[in-house]
Design a protein around this motif. Sequence first.
Motif, PDB file in Angstrom:
ATOM      1  N   HIS A  98       0.704  -1.216   0.134  1.00 50.65           N
ATOM      2  CA  HIS A  98      -0.051  -0.072  -0.002  1.00 50.65           C
ATOM      3  C   HIS A  98       0.738   1.351  -0.094  1.00 50.65           C
ATOM      4  O   HIS A  98       0.361   2.459  -0.490  1.00 50.65           O
ATOM      5  N   ASP A 105      -7.477  -2.313  -1.881  1.00 54.96           N
ATOM      6  CA  ASP A 105      -8.461  -3.427  -1.267  1.00 54.96           C
ATOM      7  C   ASP A 105      -9.730  -2.841  -1.407  1.00 54.96           C
ATOM      8  O   ASP A 105     -10.153  -1.803  -1.473  1.00 54.96           O
ATOM      9  N   GLU A 159      -5.510 -13.130   0.840  1.00 56.75           N
ATOM     10  CA  GLU A 159      -6.175 -11.723   0.513  1.00 56.75           C
ATOM     11  C   GLU A 159      -6.963 -11.606  -0.792  1.00 56.75           C
ATOM     12  O   GLU A 159      -6.305 -10.820  -1.524  1.00 56.75           O
ATOM     13  N   TRP A 189      -9.317  -9.775  -1.352  1.00 55.22           N
ATOM     14  CA  TRP A 189      -9.514  -8.305  -1.719  1.00 55.22           C
ATOM     15  C   TRP A 189      -8.365  -7.366  -2.198  1.00 55.22           C
ATOM     16  O   TRP A 189      -8.776  -6.221  -2.868  1.00 55.22           O
ATOM     17  N   HIS A 190      -7.151  -7.861  -2.188  1.00 52.68           N
ATOM     18  CA  HIS A 190      -5.896  -6.927  -2.376  1.00 52.68           C
ATOM     19  C   HIS A 190      -5.423  -7.209  -3.562  1.00 52.68           C
ATOM     20  O   HIS A 190      -4.854  -8.252  -3.988  1.00 52.68           O
TER      21      HIS A 190
HETATM   22 ZN   LIG Z   1      -4.281  -4.484   1.110  1.00 57.61          ZN
END
Ligand SMILES: [Zn+2]
Length: 172
Positions: A111, A118, A164, A166-167
Amino acid sequence: MNNGNLKAKFQELGITNKMVEACKLPFQAEPEDLVDAGFDFFGRKQKLAVNAHEAWIEMRTNAKNDGLNIHIVSGFRSIEYQCNLISRKLAEGQRIHQILLVNAIPGFSEHHTGRAIDLHSGEGTPLDEAFENEPAFFWLSKNAAKFNFFLSYPKDNSDGIIYEPWHWCYQD
Ligand SMILES: [Zn+2]
């Protein structure tokens, strides 16, 4: 934040050299071309690197044309933000080794680059593995690569990061 400051911060947060050496992720520099990316799912202002922002807008529009709303939950996060996040969790009584299971060591989060996002479909809890069952996730799995977005931490990844779904990260 320069290297000297970061070292002092690590000491303050109880992040040892050993922990840094054990981190399999690359160091991530902050970009100089951050642009305003509007508001996230929670109404917080977000920023992204300019190329990632353009690609995200295009991808979101395409998803919308296919009948899917995809929301951003988190974009750029500074190294300082990551330090403060860990600081807060320590103050709440969490232990550093527990925190580092879910939060990257400051300086090592994707990030920081302004290219990672995300994402959330608006259904269920954000940043939850159940996102993998959402139509939005199926759509991303099929289409995100067309916009140069890739899933950074798939199941059983070699970086030792939890799955993850979502990432997603934009690759130049
Ligand atoms: Zn993330």
